[in-house]
Each structure stands twice: as C-alpha cells, then as structure tokens.
Scaffold this motif. Sequence first.
Motif: not given
Length: 559
Positions: A462-474
Amino acid sequence: MKLKTLVGTFALAALPASMSFAWADAAPEMTDAERAQAKQIYFERCAGCHGVLRKGATGKNLEPHWTKTLQDGNKVEGGTLKLGTNRLERIIAYGTDGGMVNYDDILSEKEINLMARYIQQTPDAPPEFSLKDMRDSWKLIVPKDKRPTRQMNKINLQNVFAVTLRDAGKLALIDGDTHKIWKVLDTGYAVHISRLSASGRYVYTVGRDGLTTIIDMWFEEPTTVASVRLGSDARSVDVSKFKGYEDKYLIGGTYWPPQYSIMDGETLEPIKIVSTRGQTVDGEYHPEPRVASIVASMTKPEWVVNVKETGQILLVDYTDLKNLKTTTIESAKFLHDGGWDGSKRYFMVAANASNKVAAVDTKTGKLAALVDTAKIPHPGRGANFIHPQYGPVWATGHLGDAVVSLISTPSEEAKYAKYKGNNWKVVQELKMPGAGNLFVKTHPKSTHFWADAPMNPEREVAESVYVFDMGDLDKAPVQLNVAKDSGLPETTAVRRAVQPEYNLAGDEVWISLWGGKTDQSAIVIYDDKTLKLKKVITDPAVVTPTGKFNVFNTMHDVY
C-alpha cells in the motif's frame, strides 16, 4: 500479515434467495449521541462504496437483513452464519479481500464497535435537496465584472497541480515549476475531483459534502469567486467544452440526492436539477441511483453522465436547457469512473461491481462495447498508450484482482488497422503484487506505466507504487516504496501511496503519500526517466493529500 484475507468476502457474501432466516428482534442499542457520531463516520468513510441507504454498489449491501446477527440454527453451507457486532468489528478492522480497506489504523476500537452497531440499525435517509435549496446555498463572492481581465501573477498556470487535502477540507495549489505551495484554499470536505475551465483559468472543485467552488487563478493569489451546494454527497463536475459553449455551463452530479444539477459556468448560479431515480438495466426500480463520473464531450455539445446503480449512461445535450434532450444508453450496473480512449471518441467507464468496462461511442451516441475484466475495475481516468504487440490500448487497474487490464481500442489511423481484430478485448493482464489499485497513469512522452495499490492490506504494498517498462511489459514492475523514500518518520497508520500524476513536461511523476489525520503527509516526486527521487513536498498544511490534477493534463485529458 493482517487478518484481512482470513475475514474474506464470504463474510458478507450473497445467500440463496430461497433461504429464510430468523433474525434477532432488535439491533444493538445506541444513544442519540452515538448514532450521530456513527452517522458522520459512515458519511465520511463508508457511504461512497455502500450507499447512503446502504444498498451496496462497489461495496456490499449493508442493510440490517445482512448485518444483524442470525439466530442459532440457521445453517449456511454447513455452518452457522452470524454477522452481528463481533463479526462486523473484524470486517471493519481488517477489511476484505474484495477491496475494502482495513480501518484498524484509521478508526479507534471504540469507533469500530460503534460502526459495527450502527450498520445494524435501519438506515437514515437524508433530506431531499431542491433547486430552491441549491439557490439558497449559492454564494457569488466575486462577480464577473470585478475579476481580473488578464493574469495578474507570473505563475505557469498550465503546470499548477490542484491537490486534495482530504480530511482538512482544503485544496492546495502547488507550482509545478518550483515545487512550492502557492495557496491553500477552503473547499468542501474531501474534494473528489478538480476540473478546469476551457481556458485553464478556473479550477472547479466538488467535495463529498456536495459543496462546489470556483477558484480563479488570474488573481495575484488564487481566489474563490463562487460556491454552491449540490446536495449532501457529491463526486463529479465538468464544464461545457464544445465550441461556442466553452464554460457556459457547469454540471454536477450527486450521490445524494440521486440527481444532477446544471449551473452557470462562471458564477455557479443554479439553473436546473434532473433526478436519476428510475429503472436499472435489469428492469428493477432503484431509489438511489447515484451520479458517478461526468465528462464533457468534444464531439458534440453533450455531457456523458454515468449513473451508478442503474447502469444507464446519459448523453445530456446542453444546447437547450428548457427542452432538455437526453440519450439513454444501457450498459451494466454500478458504473463508477473512467476516461477517454486515445482517440477521444470513446468514453471508457468501469461498471466495477459487474466486472466490466463499458465503451460509449460519443460520435454515434451508442454503446460500442461491454468488456469483461478482472474483479472490480477501478481506472481513475485510465491510461492510454501504444502497445508494442497490440497497438492502441486503454488500461484499468482493479480493486479486487492483482492485475492491470489492457483493452484494445479502435483507431482511424491507417497504421493501426491491423489491430482491429483485437478491439474491445482484454489483450494483456499485467501482474501486480496484489489487489487494491486505484489509479494508473502514463504520458505520451514517457516509456513508463505507473500503478498504485493503496487499498491493499499489506503495508509495504500500500505504501509503494509500481512502474512497468512499456517496451517490455512482460517484465515485473519496479517497486518504489514511496513511504520510505519520503524520509518521514514511520507511523502507526499506513501511509498510502496514491494517484501517480505527471507534470506538464511529462518528465516528473507526483505521488500523494496519504497518512493519518495527525501524521505528516507529503507529495513525493520522481524523475520519470530514471525513477529516482527528485523532491519531497511536505508542510504542516499538507494533511491527508489524495487526488492531484495537473492543469494542462486535466484540461486536455492527457493520461
């Protein structure tokens, strides 16, 4: 681990309609003072999901026939089901795996017991709110002819952030260039959204107590120039944006009474109220169909009005308010929030308790699709980007499932024609560390996709955020622990990281660190390219910050 997952959703799960029960004769006793206190807590913390009449929507039905203790001997799947005070206390304290947050770090044990007893009582129905009531509440603080004719300050208004200070009943305007608080203004309680005028001059706020304000940013210091109350519980406002009608009207939707109101866009003078009571898409009458999200179409002089409990989407034509024309589109029940697809033609709205997303074609005035998703979609405004494999997609997170769903959306550009066969399908689910997402966000200039999880029962999640790389969404997302990065002392209450929001340039992401009422909170800013901490904005005035709205991105629906 908290007991949330042990309590689970079965505690308030639907029972067979044919089963009869012998209920306890009376709800637990409460004094008048206790009832008044509980009523206020319910409004502040519970009504948004469960409804004023407690009939349920995003949250479960909390009417007495569910919440009172069953007498011994009533078997459900081989066991005796007892809700009642003790069980309700556990649910309130530890939450449920269906997306209800734990309140053991928000309410005291005494308050939890109070609420467990209160929701066994017959619900209180607030009074109605008429056009006369609305007119009586209207305050024109600064008439139009007394306002500036040009901008009187040197602030870059397009990069200002309007930040809700939830429990303080205030709004902070923060200069996105300098990261300094420009002004803190009184507003309604727990501002749900801030919307911008077509020019970017005015900020419109709506509080959960129904109070709507206009803030004029052309003064040397931002000034509230008008206010009006829409009802006793509200969530949404937007201006008229079609050419020739820019800022002429403002529409506001209320949870209670279930209706929408139309006002003058520059003075808030009340003009018209329209009830939303009526039949659901299943053909049943509902007494509390609340107005959830409202957006202004750029295709026609219309507003898209989403009515939660009925599942009806209304296209309200504002060219002739005396002879109001409305198109009613059937979708799915429990409509909530949403945003535009990348083309700005389709409005995507979550029917969250139905586990669907509805797409409205504002060009044809018809429903384009109903897309099945994972449990309890909650997109905020969602997020748009070009998927390397599936072309244009719109994204939503979920309160009840540990995924982000990517839905293929149409495009009239020839280069995306090859993706047409995927349109209106969930083409990929991005794995999150747990359920409880409220907002997702990206930016046309970014290679990253951000998601929060503030309603998750685990503190670190809950205290974190999560960042995805849109060049490699896997790839698994990068976890940023916003609470630790803030440098603030650890507190008993969970400090929830909520609503990533980009700045004008698209190179910074601002996160609200939402602590307890008496704890120091903060706005934590990251460099979008490096994901490194850039700035922490903290001040005694920053009390329970939640939603943030960058002026330019909000005006132009950049997400």
